[in-house]
Write a protein that holds these residues in place. Structure first.
Motif, PDB file in Angstrom:
ATOM      1  N   ALA A 267      57.933 -29.602 -36.844  1.00  0.00           N
ATOM      2  CA  ALA A 267      57.937 -30.228 -38.163  1.00  0.00           C
ATOM      3  C   ALA A 267      56.527 -30.503 -38.666  1.00  0.00           C
ATOM      4  O   ALA A 267      56.190 -30.186 -39.814  1.00  0.00           O
ATOM      5  CB  ALA A 267      58.742 -31.529 -38.106  1.00  0.00           C
ATOM      6  N   VAL A 268      55.687 -31.071 -37.837  1.00  0.00           N
ATOM      7  CA  VAL A 268      54.361 -31.506 -38.272  1.00  0.00           C
ATOM      8  C   VAL A 268      53.463 -30.311 -38.613  1.00  0.00           C
ATOM      9  O   VAL A 268      52.737 -30.337 -39.608  1.00  0.00           O
ATOM     10  CB  VAL A 268      53.718 -32.410 -37.192  1.00  0.00           C
ATOM     11  N   LEU A 269      53.514 -29.268 -37.816  1.00  0.00           N
ATOM     12  CA  LEU A 269      52.652 -28.114 -38.084  1.00  0.00           C
ATOM     13  C   LEU A 269      53.103 -27.340 -39.326  1.00  0.00           C
ATOM     14  O   LEU A 269      52.264 -26.847 -40.086  1.00  0.00           O
ATOM     15  CB  LEU A 269      52.585 -27.204 -36.862  1.00  0.00           C
ATOM     16  N   LEU A 270      54.402 -27.253 -39.543  1.00  0.00           N
ATOM     17  CA  LEU A 270      54.869 -26.624 -40.777  1.00  0.00           C
ATOM     18  C   LEU A 270      54.490 -27.462 -41.996  1.00  0.00           C
ATOM     19  O   LEU A 270      54.095 -26.923 -43.035  1.00  0.00           O
ATOM     20  CB  LEU A 270      56.382 -26.382 -40.721  1.00  0.00           C
ATOM     21  N   LEU A 271      54.557 -28.783 -41.879  1.00  0.00           N
ATOM     22  CA  LEU A 271      54.123 -29.663 -42.976  1.00  0.00           C
ATOM     23  C   LEU A 271      52.619 -29.562 -43.204  1.00  0.00           C
ATOM     24  O   LEU A 271      52.158 -29.618 -44.346  1.00  0.00           O
ATOM     25  CB  LEU A 271      54.523 -31.111 -42.690  1.00  0.00           C
ATOM     26  N   ALA A 272      51.844 -29.424 -42.140  1.00  0.00           N
ATOM     27  CA  ALA A 272      50.389 -29.260 -42.277  1.00  0.00           C
ATOM     28  C   ALA A 272      50.082 -27.993 -43.073  1.00  0.00           C
ATOM     29  O   ALA A 272      49.238 -28.007 -43.984  1.00  0.00           O
ATOM     30  CB  ALA A 272      49.730 -29.200 -40.897  1.00  0.00           C
ATOM     31  N   THR A 273      50.765 -26.920 -42.741  1.00  0.00           N
ATOM     32  CA  THR A 273      50.562 -25.660 -43.462  1.00  0.00           C
ATOM     33  C   THR A 273      50.947 -25.810 -44.922  1.00  0.00           C
ATOM     34  O   THR A 273      50.206 -25.388 -45.820  1.00  0.00           O
ATOM     35  CB  THR A 273      51.396 -24.534 -42.806  1.00  0.00           C
ATOM     36  N   LEU A 274      52.072 -26.443 -45.175  1.00  0.00           N
ATOM     37  CA  LEU A 274      52.537 -26.648 -46.541  1.00  0.00           C
ATOM     38  C   LEU A 274      51.552 -27.508 -47.331  1.00  0.00           C
ATOM     39  O   LEU A 274      51.214 -27.187 -48.483  1.00  0.00           O
ATOM     40  CB  LEU A 274      53.927 -27.288 -46.520  1.00  0.00           C
ATOM     41  N   ALA A 275      51.071 -28.582 -46.737  1.00  0.00           N
ATOM     42  CA  ALA A 275      50.120 -29.461 -47.425  1.00  0.00           C
ATOM     43  C   ALA A 275      48.832 -28.720 -47.768  1.00  0.00           C
ATOM     44  O   ALA A 275      48.290 -28.867 -48.876  1.00  0.00           O
ATOM     45  CB  ALA A 275      49.813 -30.684 -46.563  1.00  0.00           C
ATOM     46  N   LYS A 276      48.331 -27.930 -46.832  1.00  0.00           N
ATOM     47  CA  LYS A 276      47.107 -27.161 -47.086  1.00  0.00           C
ATOM     48  C   LYS A 276      47.331 -26.141 -48.202  1.00  0.00           C
ATOM     49  O   LYS A 276      46.458 -25.937 -49.044  1.00  0.00           O
ATOM     50  CB  LYS A 276      46.641 -26.455 -45.818  1.00  0.00           C
ATOM     51  N   LEU A 277      48.492 -25.492 -48.209  1.00  0.00           N
ATOM     52  CA  LEU A 277      48.784 -24.514 -49.259  1.00  0.00           C
ATOM     53  C   LEU A 277      48.940 -25.180 -50.624  1.00  0.00           C
ATOM     54  O   LEU A 277      48.491 -24.639 -51.641  1.00  0.00           O
ATOM     55  CB  LEU A 277      50.051 -23.727 -48.901  1.00  0.00           C
ATOM     56  N   ILE A 278      49.562 -26.349 -50.648  1.00  0.00           N
ATOM     57  CA  ILE A 278      49.714 -27.077 -51.910  1.00  0.00           C
ATOM     58  C   ILE A 278      48.353 -27.452 -52.474  1.00  0.00           C
ATOM     59  O   ILE A 278      48.124 -27.400 -53.683  1.00  0.00           O
ATOM     60  CB  ILE A 278      50.597 -28.336 -51.715  1.00  0.00           C
ATOM     61  N   GLY A 279      47.422 -27.829 -51.606  1.00  0.00           N
ATOM     62  CA  GLY A 279      46.107 -28.266 -52.054  1.00  0.00           C
ATOM     63  C   GLY A 279      45.201 -27.165 -52.563  1.00  0.00           C
ATOM     64  O   GLY A 279      44.211 -27.444 -53.250  1.00  0.00           O
ATOM     65  N   LEU A 280      45.496 -25.914 -52.255  1.00  0.00           N
ATOM     66  CA  LEU A 280      44.602 -24.816 -52.652  1.00  0.00           C
ATOM     67  C   LEU A 280      44.392 -24.686 -54.165  1.00  0.00           C
ATOM     68  O   LEU A 280      43.255 -24.617 -54.606  1.00  0.00           O
ATOM     69  CB  LEU A 280      45.093 -23.487 -52.073  1.00  0.00           C
ATOM     70  N   PRO A 281      45.450 -24.619 -54.975  1.00  0.00           N
ATOM     71  CA  PRO A 281      45.214 -24.369 -56.401  1.00  0.00           C
ATOM     72  C   PRO A 281      44.902 -25.620 -57.232  1.00  0.00           C
ATOM     73  O   PRO A 281      44.659 -25.512 -58.427  1.00  0.00           O
ATOM     74  CB  PRO A 281      46.535 -23.736 -56.859  1.00  0.00           C
TER      75      PRO A 281
END
Length: 163
Positions: A22-36
Motif C-alpha cells: 500500500a505505502v509504496l504504491l501511494l508513494a508512486t501515486l503521490a510523486k506522479l500527482i506532483g509532477l505537473p
C-alpha cells in the motif's frame, strides 16, 4: 502441545507484506500527482511521496526478510516451487528499485546531491514506476502461491494434478 497458528514462521510474511504494498504504491501515486503541478502544490505531493517511499522501502526489506524465513516452510508444500522462486526474485528486484529511489530522494532532500535536481527527480519517478510494476507482479505471484499452491484457500490434490 503444538504452537498456536499465529506464531508459525510462515505467518509473519503475510503480516508484513501488505504495508509496503500500500505505502509504496501511494508513494508512486503521490510523486506522479506532483509532477505537473505548480511548485507550491508540487512540493507537498513530492514531500509526501518521499516520506511514504522511506517507510515503504524499509517495510519492503522487512517483507523480504520474513518471506525468506517462510520460504523454508512453504517451499516443501508447493506443487510448483518455481513460482516461489520467481516471487522471491521479483521481491528482491522491487526492494532494490525502491531503495535506490529512496537513496536518491534522501540525497536530494538533504542536499547531498545538488546537481541535476530535475533530472534526478525524474529518475526517482521512473524507479518508482518500475518498482510498482514489479510490486504488482510480485503480489500476483504471492497470490498464486497462496490461493493456487496450497498456501491458503485452494488446496491442490495430493498428486498435484494440473501442475
Amino acid at each position: 502441545m503444538s504452537e498456536p497458528a499465529f506464531w508459525r514462521t510462515e505467518v509473519w510474511h503475510p503480516l508484513t507484506v501488505h504495508l509496503p504494498i500500500a505505502v509504496l504504491l501511494l508513494a508512486t501515486l503521490a510523486k506522479l500527482i506532483g509532477l505537473p503541478l505548480k511548485p507550491a502544490q508540487a512540493d507537498f505531493w513530492q514531500r509526501t511521496g518521499a516520506y511514504l517511499l522511506y517507510v515503504g522501502s524499509v517495510a519492503a526489506w522487512v517483507s523480504v526478510y520474513t518471506g525468506d524465513m517462510a520460504d523454508g516452510v512453504v517451499s516443501r508444500k508447493l506443487c510448483d516451487p518455481t513460482v516461489l522462486k520467481s516471487h522471491e526474485q521479483a521481491a528482491f528486484t522491487l526492494a532494490y528499485l525502491f531503495s535506490a529511489a529512496a537513496v536518491l530522494e534522501l540525497g536530494m532532500r538533504l542536499h547531498l546531491i545538488r546537481a541535476f535536481q530535475r533530472l534526478l527527480g525524474i529518475v526517482v519517478v521512473l524507479l518508482l514506476v518500475a518498482g510498482s510494476g514489479f510490486l504488482v507482479y510480485t503480489a500476483h505471484l504471492g497470490a498464486t502461491i497462496v490461493y493456487q499452491q496450497a498456501g491458503g484457500v485452494h488446496v491442490p490434490s495430493s498428486d498435484c494434478a494440473g501442475y
